[in-house]
Motif scaffolding. Structure first.
Motif, short mmCIF file in Angstrom:
data_model
loop_
_atom_site.label_atom_id
_atom_site.label_comp_id
_atom_site.label_asym_id
_atom_site.label_seq_id
_atom_site.Cartn_x
_atom_site.Cartn_y
_atom_site.Cartn_z
N TYR A 1 0.81 -1.23 0.00
CA TYR A 1 0.00 0.00 0.00
C TYR A 1 0.84 1.27 0.00
N ASN A 2 2.13 1.16 0.32
CA ASN A 2 2.94 2.34 0.64
C ASN A 2 3.02 3.40 -0.46
N ASP A 3 3.18 2.97 -1.72
CA ASP A 3 3.42 3.95 -2.79
C ASP A 3 2.19 4.21 -3.65
N ILE A 4 1.02 3.83 -3.16
CA ILE A 4 -0.20 3.98 -3.96
C ILE A 4 -0.79 5.39 -3.79
N THR A 5 -0.72 5.92 -2.58
CA THR A 5 -1.36 7.22 -2.35
C THR A 5 -0.34 8.35 -2.53
N SER B 1 9.08 -3.05 -7.31
CA SER B 1 8.93 -2.23 -8.52
C SER B 1 8.15 -0.98 -8.17
N ASP B 2 8.17 -0.07 -9.12
CA ASP B 2 7.52 1.22 -8.94
C ASP B 2 6.03 1.03 -8.60
N ILE B 3 5.52 1.86 -7.76
CA ILE B 3 4.10 1.95 -7.38
C ILE B 3 3.63 0.73 -6.59
N ARG B 4 3.74 -0.49 -7.16
CA ARG B 4 3.18 -1.64 -6.44
C ARG B 4 4.12 -2.19 -5.36
N GLY B 5 5.36 -1.71 -5.29
CA GLY B 5 6.26 -2.17 -4.23
C GLY B 5 6.57 -3.65 -4.35
N LYS B 6 6.18 -4.42 -3.35
CA LYS B 6 6.39 -5.87 -3.40
C LYS B 6 5.14 -6.61 -3.88
N GLY B 7 4.16 -5.88 -4.36
CA GLY B 7 2.94 -6.54 -4.82
C GLY B 7 3.22 -7.40 -6.04
N LEU B 8 2.60 -8.58 -6.07
CA LEU B 8 2.78 -9.47 -7.23
C LEU B 8 2.24 -8.79 -8.48
N ASP B 9 3.08 -8.77 -9.51
CA ASP B 9 2.70 -8.11 -10.76
C ASP B 9 3.13 -9.03 -11.91
N LEU B 10 2.13 -9.62 -12.60
CA LEU B 10 2.46 -10.63 -13.61
C LEU B 10 3.30 -10.07 -14.77
N PRO B 11 2.97 -8.89 -15.33
CA PRO B 11 3.84 -8.37 -16.39
C PRO B 11 5.29 -8.22 -15.93
#
Ligand code: GCB
Length: 602
Positions: free
Chosen positions: A63-67, A325-335
């Motif tokens: 959540y850190n880099d979303i807002t 990665s940018d914005i999502r941090g450690k969030g799983l991102d398939l691309p």
């Protein structure tokens, strides 16, 4: 903690999956009254009905880099997540419904329709519970999650909270990657029948080009009158061999002329996976439950000099990495993860370490499928206080990791920790017990501890099978002096081997590099300097390789990543071979030449 298996949810004839990923309601807990949410029973109401500042938050993501609010980015303590969902009416009749989080960082409490169903601590690891009795079938349901990112002296990893003059809490920690938090991996509902396959373990006992022997163990919960049928199927869905069982659910399978699991570039068909179709049948022969487990046929052995896959020595060349990665941090991102593995292929790496925590199961699947060898690291990084409560949690993180990854052919080494303060006397007994714990759970893979200490000061590396060290020559020591690199690396690796008589891996080396900064002659932070630093290390590695005990080189890091705010870091750690946006620095082209050259030796 849920007892039993933690199998990755897979659809089959008998199992359905429903994703809970998407936009959730999100509230940041005010630290002036952090327990308010519990006192007011927020889990019993909708967050939108309470007078709260509710925002939308994507799941999975940190959540850190979303807002746009630094107070959310740097928040220490609780946040709340919530969403609603429907489950079909017929799910009430098909057996059991499960809820599985692939990871919440750091600690989570979960409620379904106001009733607590799970409490879990330690990020980057899955947890699950059966929620059959808590659901409203054919109706709307609510899931509420409280998530706490606080790191303390007895969490894995350790951290400290300090109170600033104005009363605000600040999280500190000694590792450098940003302490991203939130529901950072997928959330799934899935069904199993009442009698179901709870866990599967598959081990390769023998693997030669003409013959392989697999041992399997299936644990079943429910009606033990079922019969278990296991069928090994190749990539083209041809049945290779199989067995019918009752009442025991373990046995072995012989495979003639097997296609072995080989690392990337060691074989024209790396990462070959069979499927073990496990079926439970009732007394009429009708299907009760089915789970399809991917299986790679490969053995792993090690000596005091080598690591061997299918009896062939391997030399590991790859990276330390981060989920970042940018914005999502450690969030799983398939691309992102597909891009990363395309880059890994392009550069010719055959291995990486999941520094400094277990990576998402989707990432591990890619490694299995591509033949990328994984040093699987638990979330213990920079541990400096060796208390008993720390030991228990550290062991628990290993239990959970091994339970999750035990069947993965890609996993070739368990890493018990990164840079623990092994110079302290207390580290000795602590790591004796940690390594013993791993051995109690899995004897088929070697262990390591990634050391920042030297061979003369550590109290821990005597217990491991493979010695690992990190060293930043020409960066944290002798910065700007590339001329000392070769001698220092050769001397240090040699001394590790002399003291412990074990195989040695250099797990980290590198230097921060601003993409686009050029200096001739080279100067620190420039692309030229990183190229110079790498090429000196390559010369040292070439010398070490022929000594016979040096089995791997890992650059720090695959890509630039975010760190805590620090005057040493300009927008994060810049030791990447790729930028945070996954574009190559000059060093990537040099590394590609080396890794492809190493690969040709097979
Ligand atoms: C290390 C750590 C790693 C850091 C790296 C650095 O020794 O293991 O987590 O990122 O140094 O660049 O400082």
């Amino acid at each position: 903690l849920h007892k039993g298996g933690i199998l990755y949810p897979r659809e089959s004839e008998t199992r359905q999956i429903q994703s809970l990923d998407g936009l959730w309601n999100f509230v940041v807990m005010n630290n002036s009254n952090p327990v308010l949410g519990f006192k007011q029973h927020w889990h019993k109401k909708s967050l939108r009905e309470l007078d709260l500042d509710v925002q939308l938050m994507p799941v999975p993501s940190s959540y850190n880099d979303i807002t746009t609010d630094w107070q959310i980015r740097d928040h220490v303590g609780l946040v709340w997540y919530e969403r609603t969902f429907f489950v079909p009416k017929f799910w009430s009749e098909i057996g059991r419904v499960w809820l599985r989080f692939e990871s919440v960082s750091y600690a989570a409490q979960v409620w379904i329709n106001g009733q607590q169903v799970m409490i879990h601590e330690i990020g980057h690891l899955p947890f699950l519970a059966e929620i059959t009795a808590y659901l409203r079938y054919g109706l709307e349901n609510r899931i509420t999650v409280s998530c706490d990112n606080t790191l303390l002296p007895d969490t894995v990893p350790q951290g400290y909270v300090k109170e600033l003059q104005n009363g605000r809490l600040q999280q500190t920690y000694t590792f450098d990657f940003y302490n991203y938090a939130g529901i950072d991996r997928p959330v799934k509902l899935y069904t199993t029948p009442k009698t179901y396959i709870d866990d599967i373990t598959v081990i390769t006992l023998e693997a030669t080009p003409t013959n392989a022997l697999l041992q399997y163990n299936v644990s079943v919960i429910g009606d033990y009158n079922v019969t278990c049928r296991v069928t090994l199927v190749d990539k083209n869905k041809n049945v290779v061999t199989g067995q019918l069982h009752s009442p025991d659910f373990f046995g072995s399978l012989r495979v003639e002329n097997p296609k072995l699991w080989w690392p990337y570039l060691m074989n024209p068909e790396p990462g070959y996976l069979y499927s073990l179709e496990v079926e439970l049948l009732d007394s009429y022969g009708d299907l009760v439950d089915k789970y399809i487990q991917p299986v790679g046929i490969r053995t792993l052995t090690w000596t005091n000099k080598q690591l061997l896959i299918n009896s062939k020595p391997v030399y590991l060349h790859g990276f330390g990495r981060h989920e970042d990665s940018d914005i999502r941090g450690k969030g799983l991102d398939l691309p992102l993860i597909i891009r990363d593995h395309n880059l890994i292929k392009w550069i010719g790496a055959n291995a990486y370490r999941t520094s400094h925590y277990p990576y998402a199961e989707e990432i591990m699947d890619l490694a299995d499928q591509m033949g990328i060898m994984i040093i699987d690291e638990c979330p213990s990084v920079n541990t400096e206080i060796f208390s008993n409560s720390m030991l228990v949690k550290h062991q628990s993180s290993l239990t959970q990791l091994i339970q999750r990854d035990k069947n993965r052919p890609a996993v070739i080494i368990w890493s018990a920790a990164n840079e623990p303060r092994t110079q302290y006397p207390a580290a000795k007994e602590y790591f004796r017990q940690i390594i013993q714990h791993i051995k109690n759970l899995d004897t088929t893979r070697p262990t390591t501890i990634v050391e920042a200490q030297g061979s003369g000061t550590t109290q821990a590396s005597e217990f491991v099978d493979i010695v690992s060290f990190n060293r930043y020559n020409a960066w944290y020591s002798n910065e700007g002096n590339l001329d000392l690199v070769i001698e220092n690396v050769v001397n240090e690796a040699t001394s590790w081997n002399t003291v412990y008589n074990k195989p040695v891996i250099m797990q980290e080396y590198g230097g921060d590099t601003m993409a686009g900064l050029h200096f001739l002659p080279n100067f620190i932070w420039s692309e030229e300097y990183q190229v110079g630093l790498l090429s000196r290390h390559f010369q040292a590695f070439d010398f070490l390789k022929i000594q016979g005990f040096f089995i791997g080189e890992f650059i720090w890091n695959f890509a630039d990543f975010k760190t805590a705010q620090d005057y040493k870091r300009v927008g994060g750690n810049k030791k990447g071979i790729f930028t945070r946006n996954r574009q190559p620095k000059s060093s990537a082209h040099l590394l590609r030449k080396r890794y492809w050259y190493l690969a040709k030796e097979y």
